[in-house]
Every structure is written in structure tokens, then in C-alpha cells.
Design a protein around this motif. Sequence first.
Motif, short mmCIF file in Angstrom:
data_model
loop_
_atom_site.label_atom_id
_atom_site.label_comp_id
_atom_site.label_asym_id
_atom_site.label_seq_id
_atom_site.Cartn_x
_atom_site.Cartn_y
_atom_site.Cartn_z
N VAL A 172 -44.49 69.60 -3.81
CA VAL A 172 -43.87 70.07 -5.06
C VAL A 172 -43.87 68.89 -6.03
O VAL A 172 -43.42 67.79 -5.68
CB VAL A 172 -42.43 70.58 -4.84
CG1 VAL A 172 -41.79 70.93 -6.18
CG2 VAL A 172 -42.43 71.77 -3.90
N TRP A 174 -42.17 67.93 -9.36
CA TRP A 174 -41.04 68.40 -10.17
C TRP A 174 -40.66 67.33 -11.19
O TRP A 174 -40.29 66.22 -10.84
CB TRP A 174 -39.84 68.71 -9.26
CG TRP A 174 -38.63 69.25 -9.96
CD1 TRP A 174 -38.60 69.97 -11.10
CD2 TRP A 174 -37.28 69.09 -9.54
NE1 TRP A 174 -37.33 70.30 -11.44
CE2 TRP A 174 -36.47 69.78 -10.48
CE3 TRP A 174 -36.65 68.47 -8.45
CZ2 TRP A 174 -35.09 69.84 -10.38
CZ3 TRP A 174 -35.27 68.54 -8.35
CH2 TRP A 174 -34.51 69.22 -9.30
N VAL A 181 -42.29 72.66 -12.77
CA VAL A 181 -42.61 72.59 -11.34
C VAL A 181 -44.06 73.03 -11.11
O VAL A 181 -44.49 74.08 -11.60
CB VAL A 181 -41.67 73.48 -10.50
CG1 VAL A 181 -42.04 73.41 -9.01
CG2 VAL A 181 -40.22 73.08 -10.71
N ILE A 183 -46.89 73.42 -7.76
CA ILE A 183 -47.00 73.48 -6.31
C ILE A 183 -48.43 73.17 -5.89
O ILE A 183 -49.39 73.78 -6.40
CB ILE A 183 -46.62 74.88 -5.77
CG1 ILE A 183 -45.24 75.30 -6.27
CG2 ILE A 183 -46.70 74.91 -4.25
CD1 ILE A 183 -44.12 74.41 -5.80
#
Length: 261
Positions: A172, A174, A181, A183
Motif C-alpha cells: 500500500v 499511502w 492510496v 495498491i
Amino acid sequence: METKAYIESGILELYVYGLLTETESEEVSTMAKNNPEINDEIIAIEKAIVALSSSFSPFHSVANFEKIKAKLDLKHSEVIPLETSRNWSQYIGWAAAILLLVGIGYQYNQLNLSNTQVATTEIEKTKLEKEFNVLKLKNQAYETSLAVVRDAKNTVIALGGQAVAPESFAKVYWNQETKTVYIDASGLPEPPKGMVYQIWALKLNPLTPTSIGLLENFDANNQKIFAVNKANDAEAFGITLEPAGGSLTPTMEQLYTLGKV
């Protein structure tokens, strides 16, 4: 095609000489019925050919005919040899007609070849444009992925595999300032048909999961970098496998990866 261009293409000469296919001949015949100018041109070509043929025909005067008749009336069996007339102009005329016909046929074939080459060029151009657009989209995806990885403001959270898929992993990215965010799902297997990975931002005490998005079109994303919804406050992130469309709460039996911030 305009009438003038159609006449100048040479196809009417080939029609009169009988060198077109049945389909092409029917097309010319239909054009002639509907277009007086084309019909007149066909008649003119036919007349020209008849005139050309007549000019090459052997000619005997009335006097010559009478001489031959008188000789045939003679009552003796002597065979009168007839000398073969060598009218070289006749052969030259036919040769010129043949050359004209060959020239018309050559021009017609060259026109068809040019039209084919133009069509082929257009197809190749369209193909190259499509390939360029695909490469452009791939390049944009690479640049986005690289920017995410290189952004020093991103906090990287490693998600380890859980009981249902211990070999799975994910990351992740962030940004706690912008709450954005991303992924990295390159360590996840392709989801079964009808299933989708769902991302959860977790508060641990008490355990409160908040869905921040789905990893849709998983197989089409070559980089496996997905942008999901923003996460305002999170103490951990998890990824579960859910039915297509996602779930209101995570299916813990299908928890693939989990990691603390």
C-alpha cells in the motif's frame, strides 16, 4: 466515378473488345442504359473498329472482277495460278490495333494496382495508429506506477499473506497528507471469475473496516498498480476476495493479505 473519368479509364474499349468479365460487362451495360453519354461513346468505339477493319479489307475493282470472270469462262483445264497479294499495310494496321488493345489493358491493370496500393496504405496507417495509441496508454501506465513508487511522501505498508493464501503479498502506497492510496497487487493471484479483490482501511480498537475500493479489471492491468479511494485514518490495511461488486463487510475467511501502518 464521374462520367468523363469512367470513359477515359479505358474500360469501354475493353467492353467492346469483349475482354471484361461477365460481371464487369453487365456493369458497363447497365451504365450505358442509364447514361446516354457512355452509350454514345460505346457506339463511337464500335464504329471506329468497323471503320478500321474495313480499311484493311482487300479491295478488287470491277475491272479486275471481269478479268477473273473471263479467265474462268475459258474452255480449257489449265489452272491459272493466283498470286498472293501482300498488303503490308493490312498487317501494320492490325498490329497497331493489337498494340492499342494491349496498351489499354495495361493502363487498366495499372489503375487497379494503384487503387489496391492506396487501400493497403490506408489499412496500414490505421493499424499503426491503433498500435501507437496502445503504446501511449502503456507508457502512461508505466509513468504513473513509477511516480507512485518514487514519491517520497508515500508511506509504504507491506501486506503479508494470510491463511487462505500464505504466499500472497501486496503493498500500500499511502500519502498521509493528501490521503491518496495506491495498491501494488502484483503479489496476488488472478481472482476467480465472478470474484474481485476489495481493499479495507482498518481501525484496530475496536476493529472497524472501511472499504476504500475494488481492484477491478485485474487481468487487464499489466502493472497491477491500482488507485483506490482516499483513506483518512487507518491503522492497518487488508485485502479480501469478495463476490463481484464487493461486500459491505469483509469476508474474513477470504482475507488474502494484511499489514499494519
